[in-house]
Each structure stands twice: as structure tokens, then as C-alpha cells.
Motif scaffolding. Sequence first.
Motif, PDB file in Angstrom:
ATOM      1  N   ASP A 295      -7.635  -3.217  -4.545  1.00  0.00           N
ATOM      2  CA  ASP A 295      -7.576  -2.887  -3.118  1.00  0.00           C
ATOM      3  C   ASP A 295      -8.962  -3.059  -2.498  1.00  0.00           C
ATOM      4  O   ASP A 295      -9.877  -3.594  -3.131  1.00  0.00           O
TER       5      ASP A 295
ATOM      6  N   GLN B  10       3.336   1.583  -4.110  1.00  0.00           N
ATOM      7  CA  GLN B  10       2.710   1.477  -5.428  1.00  0.00           C
ATOM      8  C   GLN B  10       3.539   2.104  -6.540  1.00  0.00           C
ATOM      9  O   GLN B  10       3.466   1.676  -7.691  1.00  0.00           O
TER      10      GLN B  10
ATOM     11  N   GLN C 116       4.720  -0.143  -9.706  1.00  0.00           N
ATOM     12  CA  GLN C 116       4.359   0.194 -11.080  1.00  0.00           C
ATOM     13  C   GLN C 116       5.596   0.260 -11.963  1.00  0.00           C
ATOM     14  O   GLN C 116       5.594  -0.230 -13.103  1.00  0.00           O
TER      15      GLN C 116
ATOM     16  N   GLU D 137       0.813  -1.220   0.000  1.00  0.00           N
ATOM     17  CA  GLU D 137       0.000   0.000   0.000  1.00  0.00           C
ATOM     18  C   GLU D 137       0.844   1.268   0.000  1.00  0.00           C
ATOM     19  O   GLU D 137       0.375   2.325  -0.441  1.00  0.00           O
TER      20      GLU D 137
ATOM     21  N   LYS E 124       4.061   8.083  -4.332  1.00  0.00           N
ATOM     22  CA  LYS E 124       3.232   6.986  -3.812  1.00  0.00           C
ATOM     23  C   LYS E 124       3.990   6.087  -2.847  1.00  0.00           C
ATOM     24  O   LYS E 124       3.399   5.190  -2.246  1.00  0.00           O
TER      25      LYS E 124
ATOM     26  N   ALA F 165      -4.589  -1.979  -8.019  1.00  0.00           N
ATOM     27  CA  ALA F 165      -3.486  -2.001  -7.056  1.00  0.00           C
ATOM     28  C   ALA F 165      -2.472  -3.041  -7.487  1.00  0.00           C
ATOM     29  O   ALA F 165      -2.780  -3.969  -8.244  1.00  0.00           O
TER      30      ALA F 165
ATOM     31  N   ARG G 264       1.058  -5.549  -6.216  1.00  0.00           N
ATOM     32  CA  ARG G 264       1.695  -6.217  -5.076  1.00  0.00           C
ATOM     33  C   ARG G 264       2.722  -7.188  -5.613  1.00  0.00           C
ATOM     34  O   ARG G 264       2.773  -7.458  -6.816  1.00  0.00           O
TER      35      ARG G 264
END
Length: 959
Positions: A303, A117, A121, A114, A495, A309, A311
Motif C-alpha cells: 500500500d 482485504q 486474504q 482497500e 477488514k 496489501a 488486490r
Amino acid sequence: MSKIHFQEKFEERHIGPSADETTAMLDALGLQNLDQLVDETVPVQIRAKPPLALPNALGETAYLNRMKVVADKNKAFKSYIGQGYYDVILPGVIQRNVFENPGWYTQYTPYQAEIAQGRLQALLNFQTMVIDLTGMEIANASLLDEATAAAEAMFMQYGLRKNKAANAYFVSSTIFPQTLDVLRTRALSYGIELLVGNLNDIPQEANIFGALVQYPAGDGTVQDYKTVVELLHARDISVCAVADLLSLVLLTPPGEWGADVVVGSTQRFGIPMGFGGPHAAYFATKEAYKRNIPGRIIGVTVDATGGYALRMALQTREQHIRRDKASSNICTAQALLAIMAGFYAVYHGQKGLLNIAERTHGLAVLLDDALQQLGYTQLNETYFDTLRIELGELAGPLHAEALNNEVNLYYQGTIAGISVDETTTYQDIEILVRIFAKIKGKTATDVDLAAIAAAIHPHIPPSLQRASEYLTHPIFNSYHAEHEMLRYIKSLETKDLSLCHSMIPLGSCTMKLNATTEMIPITWPEFGSLHPFAPADQTGGYMQIISELDQWLSEITGFAKVSFQPNSGAQGEYAGLMVIRAYHESRGDMHRDVVLIPASAHGTNPASASMAGMKVVVVKCDERGNIDVADLQAKAEIHAGNLSALMVTYPSTHGVFEEPIIEICDIIHQHGGQVYMDGANMNAQVGLTSPGLIGADVCHLNLHKTFCIPHGGGGPGMGPIGVAAHLVPFLPNHQVVDVSGEQGISAVSAAPWGSASILLISHAYIAMMGAEGLTNATKYAILNANYIKARLENHYPVLYAGANGRCAHEMILDCRSFKTAGVEVGDIAKRLMDYGFHAPTVSFPVAGTLMVEPTESESKAELDRFCDALIAIREEIAAIEDGRSDKVDNLLKRAPHTVAMVSADVWDKPYPRSQAAFPLPFVREHKFWPSVGRVNDSQGDRVLICACPPMSAYEELEA
């Protein structure tokens, strides 16, 4: 008048607590001074007596001035050596805003998605770039270097073989020598037989499970492998291609001619050579092998609100979790370098990469035609960027003339190899033509370069010219103007939580200050543009740095010599065990293959032992988390005839200086074994004790922990090994550059000195801290940890402590009792984000716990903010326990809270928005907002998307 200080002390910048803060912290612990704390923490029997014999500490300005002199000892000649390393143009927007930016290089591995990000990306972009260019279905988020990636491919092919009796691996004879060297090392442990030769001549009777080819070949030729790959597949032989990523812009990607695995380096995508690294390797394969691919994969999920989102997908695939059942010991990747390579592709896009590749190939063709006009024979009929010129008796004169013009070629007998690259210009071709003309007794005017340039044609067979599209995603077609690229980079950076925002209290990971002055020299061209195979008389600056660092680290560790080749901590573990193996074999003890490993050890320890072909025997720990000496004694006796080594972490993984460590080492030595010390916690030893003094024989050092190399979002790392005198002859050698003796094991990484350019960071740290500063850093690491322990132990049970109730540099907070209230340790980790902190290490080494390490770089003020946050969270848990908060709908279960959640028109939570977003006053002053809500892990695994997805993929996720 107060005492004049003629030089500012760097240690005062590096160590966080001020004098007043130190006094207050000592008062809280009931201590008079730091030495009293050390006496109560570090066993007296292992204490070092004299101070470290290191040069006097330098100030920051003095150090940089000295380094300018050292840098000038490197001669950055124009390199055409190639062999996997090429000069590049690193776009300024990426250099300044990523490579030189602590907002990118001080992040940790993105376990807390969280607040990661941005880099997730960027790594997804990297994976997409690799998938597109290789023509494969899935790629990971980078490996250590090209050679080790090839070795990982060999192991994956070995594990997937249909015929479990097959143990031969065929390697093309035209592979780069450093890759073959690393393959030899890895094959040795598993008894894999390497067969080296021409792919077209693979013997039918051989029991082969896999094959490896280079594309283009190591000699530069471009071959069509499609037919031979079909024949190999018919025999159940899988194929790995080691491919030059830039060449795949023009060449048919290996995925289209049948390769099962494609690996290589992304160094050509804007990453300086740096005398060998760090560079991000890539690993691409078929989706069917997604659970076999080594390393980390970034995947798309949703998310808590159903939004996009990212991960780390399939997180339990992390090899160290599998311990001795691991098929790889990958832990560190090259995230920062992968991010830079991905940004390079984003900035240039499909058209930009095509221009670079066509220009590179075109200049190679121009040079080829010009040299043939001069009467030279060029041996490569097909090629991308590399020519081979037959010189005969002209080899010596040509070599000398090239050096006179500050030009390096690649020489093999009477053949000169020339690899052009992105930095090569038309003027460079003119210089090369002039050099070659002079040796023939001619002049450059004997060749009409302009006429040749007007008539050049590709030297790539039509059947191998790329026809498929690549980099079609909007991300690679939107940010070609520098202003747009700058904004894109910054949009991702914002982010991510990094050390720019707050402390990252990860136990065993040591997220300390990476000082700006330490980082400055690595961007200097004198260090960045040097080829790792450059002639020795051109590398004086690097040799001085490496020699000094060898001496300093040997003094710090109490060992005789250090090898810098391993380019991660796990690689250091593996290298250390292979050195121990070679030592035993030199004494005729071929049978010594048992490694004793405490149950509390880092997971990479048993994984590395498995990779080294050794059998793991687990040693129990007692109720205080210490090694059970009686169990160790019993198992050492049982396995005395086959005992190879003990792997021990010190201080222990539980954050304690175990009192009987000397006795433990003695037991191993008495039964013929060697002691391997995991150096992950070396930052609690420096200046106070040492592995050599304790009794270890070999120790790896995580330079990215104790010695200040940044973690870079999950790499780079460096894991050099120090060894006692009797192990020095067995340190890793290298096929291309001699760095050890005849008894040295074969290479463990592609470059002779590993990721040499980042050794400058650790060199700077030691030089500017000096003996006193380094020792004080250790004392403050212990002080900061014990201060946190004192503040938190009435709120969270601290699992382990030493004989006097002190912890070392880290501690474990027990959160298991909160399960009765429905609170998991992961909930605490997520809620910490709302307070602006990254979580401590979650559920390692004990499930349901938090492992906290503050480092010496954090001030008391920052430590107090962190403690205040954890104490406030404990009160929030108490509210659940006594029924004041709902067991399901509460602050912890809904964390983290994004700005979109808190600012929504509708607020349906049973607690106020202010408590969700601004739980303590200091949070309001500098709020860091998580960019997504709690990430759905299982959704991302059910629908694995590891490339930048089209809109249809988002619809599939929401469904």
C-alpha cells in the motif's frame, strides 16, 4: 381503533423508505405520488396493464412454515453416487460465521481493495491451497463449476496451441458425463472436434492440440499418466487434468506428472451438495500462462506506506473488458464458496486433511475387501474412494434393497458404483455389507469386518502415492482450535465493508437487501444434502420449488418457460445465444451468425457472443446515450441474410428507458433475427413492464441482483433464461438428467438445475413480496434513484436521462471535468471509503464516471448520508480547483486514511487529521476504517505473487 393488519407485510421490511420518507422524497421531486413518477419514467407503450398473476404474499413465519412442508418432500437418502458430488461435514464455525453471516455474504467483488482485504486474504488462502495440492505454479480465485472450468481449460489450450490449424481435442472416455456434455456445447461454437476415447489410443494422424483426463478417472480408477503425457508433449499436445482435490492429499499431484492445466471442484472441502451447487471450481496452471488464465487472480502488493496489501491482480484481464476479443466471458466467480473451502483447509490443516483422505480411502478398501469376501467382483484394481461392483442378475434386487435401506448407489447397467466420502462411517460400511450380503442369501456375520479393518492396505500404486509436502504455510497450521479459527475468521471479516455497514451504490450490480428469512432454508439438510443425480422420487421438494419459480418468473418476464441451468449472468447470456443459434439451425438458417450489440452494452455481451461463435457488429448510440435507431436499421438491413440476434439491455446501461424499444425489437424481427435482452436491469421492470411485452425472445435474469441472491464477495450468482414459446424446445438439456426436449442444446453447466440450492432465496423473495410488493419494489428503486439524482445533479452532471428528465433505477455521474484539477474518478472512489461508503461503479459504461444505483432497500436516511458524502467530496474538489488545497497532497489523493495513518506520532499532511478521518458528523458515529492505505496496483503486477508468501517475498516487494 385503527385497522387491524392480520399479517405483517414483508415488503415493509424489504423496502427502505418509510411512508413519511416517501412523502419527503416525492416532495423533493415535485411529485404527488409514485404512480406519477412511473408515468414520467416508463414509456406508456410498454406499460403492463393487469397486475402480476402471483400467489398472495406470505409473511416470514408463514413462509418458513410452508417451506418445512416442502422440505419434507425431499428424501435425503445416504448417497454413494459420487460422480463429482459428495456429502461433506461443514464445520460449524464456518457455517455460522461465514455461510450464514451477512458480513461475508453481502460483500461485492473486491474491486475496491482497500476495503476488501479480508476476503482477498481468504481467496489468497484458497489459491495457495489449490497450488499446493495440484503441484502447479499459479491458480485463480475460483470458477463456476468443474465442467465449465474444464471447458475454460480447453479454450485456453486452444488459444495457446502452436499449430494454429489444429482443431481436435482428445477427451478421455472415463470423464464424468456432465463434463463431457459441457465440453460438447463449448466446442460447437469454435468448430473444435471432440475425440473421445482411451488416452493410450490417440491416433497419430489426428490434428490434436490438447487432451483432457480425469484423475482419479470417472469410473474411480487411479492411473499413472506420466509416460503418456510425455508422449503427448512431444507432439505439442497440452494436457488438462480434472482432479479430485481431496484425493490429491494421497495421490501424486498432476503438476508432478506433467499436466499443463489442472481443474476441478472444491465441493468436497466442506460445501454441501445442495442439489448441484453452488460450488467453487478451481483452475491451476503454469506461471507462463498467467495472462491466459480465465477468471480472477488475487495477488500480493504494497500500500501507500509500503505495507502488505492484496488486490485483484492484472485487473484489466477481466474478460468483459476485452469485449468481442475475449477468450472467455467469465464475470461471476464463486467467491463465497471458495472462501469457505479455503477456510476448511485452514481449519483442518495438512494433518486434518490427511486424516480425512486416509479415512475415506480406508473405508473404501474395507468395503472392497468385505464385498469380495461375500463373493462379489470389484472391478477397480486401483482407486481412491470409488468401487464398481459387478452385479449381473442381482442388479435389480440390489437396487431395490438399497432403496429399502435409504441408500443411493450409482448404477450403470449391471454395475453398481459406490463412492464413499468424508461423512461415511464404519457403521455405514456395516449397513452396505448387510445389504449386499442379503442379496447373496447371506448375512453380515459372514464377514469379519474387524479382522479386515485390521489388515487393510492402500489400493493406490506406490508410484502414485504422494511424497511432496503441502499446506506448509503458517496460515494452514495455526487455527485448528475452534476458538482460534473463530478469531481468525472475524479478524478478516472486520477488514471488509459489506451491506452490514452501509449502502453499496454500485450501478448495474443491484446490492439490495438479502433478507435473513430468505437465507434460512438453504442451510437445512433436506436441501443441502441432496445429490443432483438423486432419483426423481426423492427430490419432490426441489421439484416443487423449481416448478413454482419457473411459473413465477415466466409470469414476471412474460415468457413461456425458464431454464435454471446457467449459474451466472454471463452463462445466461451464453446459453440464450446458443438457444437462439439452435432455433435458427432448426429452420435451416445455419448462416445466421451476426449479433448486433449497442456500443453501451455490458462488456459480457460481446464476450458471450464471441463465445457462442458469433460475429459482433456494434450499433452506435446517440448523444443522449440511446441506441441510434437509424444505425440499427441500416445494420439490420446490411446483415439481414445473416442476422442472428440483437443483444439489448433494458433499461439501457445508461440508466434510461429508451422510448423506441418496441420499434427496435420489430426491426430485428423484420430482418429474421431474435432479440436477446440482458436482464441486468430487470429490477426496473418487474411489475411495470416485461421483456415479453416489450418484444424480446429471450432474457437472462441475474437472480443475484433483482431477486436477492447475495453477491458473496464475487459470487455465487445465477443466470436463468426465460424464453418465448418458440424457443422452449431448445432450452439446455443434461446428459444425466433430462430437463429439456430432444432438440435442447447440450448442457451449459455441470448440474441439471445449476446452483439449485440458492434458488430457494429467490423463491422466498417472490413468495413473501407477492405481486404488489414486487411492483412496489420496482417503483421504489426508481424513486430512490431519482431522489439521488435530484440531490446530486447540481454538484455532479448527470449524463443521461429519459424524455421527462427522469432516470430509471440508476444514473451516471460525470466526473471527467475534475481532471483539470488533477482529480481522477478513482480518487473519488478512494475518498468515499473515508466516509464509510463503497464507491459506485467506476468508469463503466463511460470512462471517468460513477454509475450509481441505490436499490429499493435503502432508506432516505441512508441515501442522504451517501449524498452528503458526495457533496462534501465535491467541496473538497472545489478547494483543489480554486487553490485552497494542494493539487498533489490533498484529501482525495491521499485517501483512504487508515487508523495507523491518523494515529501516527507524526502528521505531515496539509489538512487536519479530523478532516481526513471524520469528514462529516455521521462518520464519527460509526466509523469504518480501511485496513490498508491506497494499494499499489502496478507493483502487484510487476511482481505477481498469488499464493500466501514467505517473509522473503515481503522483502522482495519492499525492494
